[in-house]
Motif scaffolding. Structure first.
Motif, PDB file in Angstrom:
ATOM      1  N   UNK A  76       0.821  -1.212   0.000  1.00 15.11           N
ATOM      2  CA  UNK A  76       0.000   0.000   0.000  1.00 15.11           C
ATOM      3  C   UNK A  76       0.853   1.259   0.000  1.00 15.11           C
ATOM      4  N   UNK A  77       1.905   1.254   0.781  1.00 16.00           N
ATOM      5  CA  UNK A  77       2.794   2.420   0.819  1.00 16.00           C
ATOM      6  C   UNK A  77       3.480   2.625  -0.532  1.00 16.00           C
ATOM      7  N   UNK A  78       3.910   1.533  -1.143  1.00 16.08           N
ATOM      8  CA  UNK A  78       4.556   1.639  -2.455  1.00 16.08           C
ATOM      9  C   UNK A  78       3.573   2.115  -3.525  1.00 16.08           C
ATOM     10  N   UNK A  79       2.377   1.552  -3.537  1.00 18.07           N
ATOM     11  CA  UNK A  79       1.380   1.952  -4.525  1.00 18.07           C
ATOM     12  C   UNK A  79       0.924   3.397  -4.311  1.00 18.07           C
ATOM     13  N   UNK A  80       0.866   3.820  -3.051  1.00 25.56           N
ATOM     14  CA  UNK A  80       0.476   5.195  -2.749  1.00 25.56           C
ATOM     15  C   UNK A  80       1.477   6.179  -3.346  1.00 25.56           C
ATOM     16  N   UNK A  81       2.755   5.857  -3.259  1.00 29.08           N
ATOM     17  CA  UNK A  81       3.762   6.741  -3.839  1.00 29.08           C
ATOM     18  C   UNK A  81       3.740   6.687  -5.367  1.00 29.08           C
ATOM     19  N   UNK A  82       3.535   5.486  -5.889  1.00 27.64           N
ATOM     20  CA  UNK A  82       3.528   5.315  -7.343  1.00 27.64           C
ATOM     21  C   UNK A  82       2.347   6.027  -8.004  1.00 27.64           C
ATOM     22  N   UNK A  83       1.171   5.894  -7.403  1.00 29.90           N
ATOM     23  CA  UNK A  83      -0.038   6.483  -7.986  1.00 29.90           C
ATOM     24  C   UNK A  83      -0.422   7.834  -7.386  1.00 29.90           C
ATOM     25  N   UNK A  84       0.361   8.279  -6.399  1.00 27.88           N
ATOM     26  CA  UNK A  84       0.103   9.562  -5.733  1.00 27.88           C
ATOM     27  C   UNK A  84      -1.311   9.628  -5.151  1.00 27.88           C
ATOM     28  N   UNK A  85      -1.656   8.586  -4.423  1.00 23.96           N
ATOM     29  CA  UNK A  85      -2.949   8.463  -3.742  1.00 23.96           C
ATOM     30  C   UNK A  85      -2.673   8.076  -2.288  1.00 23.96           C
ATOM     31  N   UNK A  86      -3.640   8.254  -1.401  1.00 24.22           N
ATOM     32  CA  UNK A  86      -3.437   7.848  -0.006  1.00 24.22           C
ATOM     33  C   UNK A  86      -3.274   6.326   0.122  1.00 24.22           C
ATOM     34  N   UNK A  87      -2.378   5.921   0.988  1.00 23.79           N
ATOM     35  CA  UNK A  87      -2.151   4.495   1.220  1.00 23.79           C
ATOM     36  C   UNK A  87      -3.390   3.821   1.801  1.00 23.79           C
ATOM     37  N   UNK A  88      -4.216   4.578   2.479  1.00 25.90           N
ATOM     38  CA  UNK A  88      -5.418   4.031   3.117  1.00 25.90           C
ATOM     39  C   UNK A  88      -6.323   3.329   2.110  1.00 25.90           C
ATOM     40  N   UNK A  89      -6.406   3.861   0.911  1.00 29.63           N
ATOM     41  CA  UNK A  89      -7.242   3.234  -0.118  1.00 29.63           C
ATOM     42  C   UNK A  89      -6.745   1.825  -0.402  1.00 29.63           C
ATOM     43  N   UNK A  90      -5.441   1.683  -0.587  1.00 30.76           N
ATOM     44  CA  UNK A  90      -4.863   0.381  -0.900  1.00 30.76           C
ATOM     45  C   UNK A  90      -4.935  -0.569   0.290  1.00 30.76           C
ATOM     46  N   UNK A  91      -4.793  -0.017   1.490  1.00 30.34           N
ATOM     47  CA  UNK A  91      -4.878  -0.853   2.692  1.00 30.34           C
ATOM     48  C   UNK A  91      -6.292  -1.386   2.866  1.00 30.34           C
ATOM     49  N   UNK A  92      -7.274  -0.511   2.771  1.00 24.88           N
ATOM     50  CA  UNK A  92      -8.672  -0.922   2.989  1.00 24.88           C
ATOM     51  C   UNK A  92      -9.094  -2.007   2.008  1.00 24.88           C
ATOM     52  N   UNK A  93      -8.738  -1.843   0.752  1.00 25.84           N
ATOM     53  CA  UNK A  93      -9.129  -2.828  -0.250  1.00 25.84           C
ATOM     54  C   UNK A  93      -8.262  -4.087  -0.148  1.00 25.84           C
ATOM     55  N   UNK A  94      -6.989  -3.913   0.145  1.00 22.01           N
ATOM     56  CA  UNK A  94      -6.079  -5.051   0.244  1.00 22.01           C
ATOM     57  C   UNK A  94      -6.338  -5.966   1.423  1.00 22.01           C
ATOM     58  N   UNK A  95      -6.917  -5.425   2.474  1.00 22.19           N
ATOM     59  CA  UNK A  95      -7.180  -6.230   3.668  1.00 22.19           C
ATOM     60  C   UNK A  95      -8.509  -6.987   3.602  1.00 22.19           C
ATOM     61  N   UNK A  96      -9.354  -6.671   2.641  1.00 23.72           N
ATOM     62  CA  UNK A  96     -10.679  -7.286   2.553  1.00 23.72           C
ATOM     63  C   UNK A  96     -10.632  -8.806   2.587  1.00 23.72           C
ATOM     64  N   UNK A  97      -9.776  -9.472   1.801  1.00 19.57           N
ATOM     65  CA  UNK A  97      -9.781 -10.939   1.838  1.00 19.57           C
ATOM     66  C   UNK A  97      -9.360 -11.529   3.187  1.00 19.57           C
TER      67      UNK A  97
END
Length: 147
Positions: A67-88
């Motif tokens: 999430x931290x890496x994707x947040x920097x790559x896409x210039x978006x908050x890491x929270x978005x990637x964390x929330x969706x990534x933790x779903x499973x």
């Protein structure tokens, strides 16, 4: 074959929540991929003999880093990637069975599943928080070195 099906379902489950959260199209795929990869880490850890709690912790560590890496790559908050990534990883069956046995007035089984759910969720939280701290400290050190 079963593991491949689980990975596909992890991606689709993440996709469902990503759509429900109105996630932007440009990060939809990487966010859902994070959920699938988190589940892959969980499955690998289980296969290597880790208990479910450690497996959840390791998968959440991965989700935090991803999430931290994707947040920097896409210039978006890491929270978005964390929330969706933790779903499973969310222990839905534990929640279900703790309420189910509570309604059946089987307090012992209900408490067992409630304890399992709380411990697993705590391991997930610890993994995310630890990775956030490590990543933040690392980025601070990198910024100091550049100055």
């Amino acid at each position: 074959m079963e593991n491949i099906l689980q990975l596909i379902m992890a991606f689709l489950g993440s996709l469902g929540f990503a759509l429900m959260f109105n996630t932007k199209r440009d990060i939809l795929f990487p966010a859902c991929l994070g959920g699938m990869l988190a589940w892959l880490v969980y499955l690998i850890a289980l296969k290597k003999g880790c208990d479910p709690f450690l497996s959840g912790f390791l998968a959440s560590l991965f989700t935090g880093l991803y999430s931290e890496c994707m947040a920097r790559l896409y210039k978006k908050p890491a929270t978005i990637f964390i929330a969706i990534g933790e779903i499973p990883l969310i222990p839905g069956s534990g929640l279900y069975y703790s309420i189910y046995y509570l309604l059946l007035q089987n307090l012992e089984r209900s408490l067992y599943y409630a304890r399992y759910t709380l411990l697993f969720a705590s391991c997930m939280s610890a993994g995310i928080i630890l990775m956030n701290i490590v990543f933040s400290q690392s980025m601070d050190q990198i910024h100091k070195m550049k100055k």
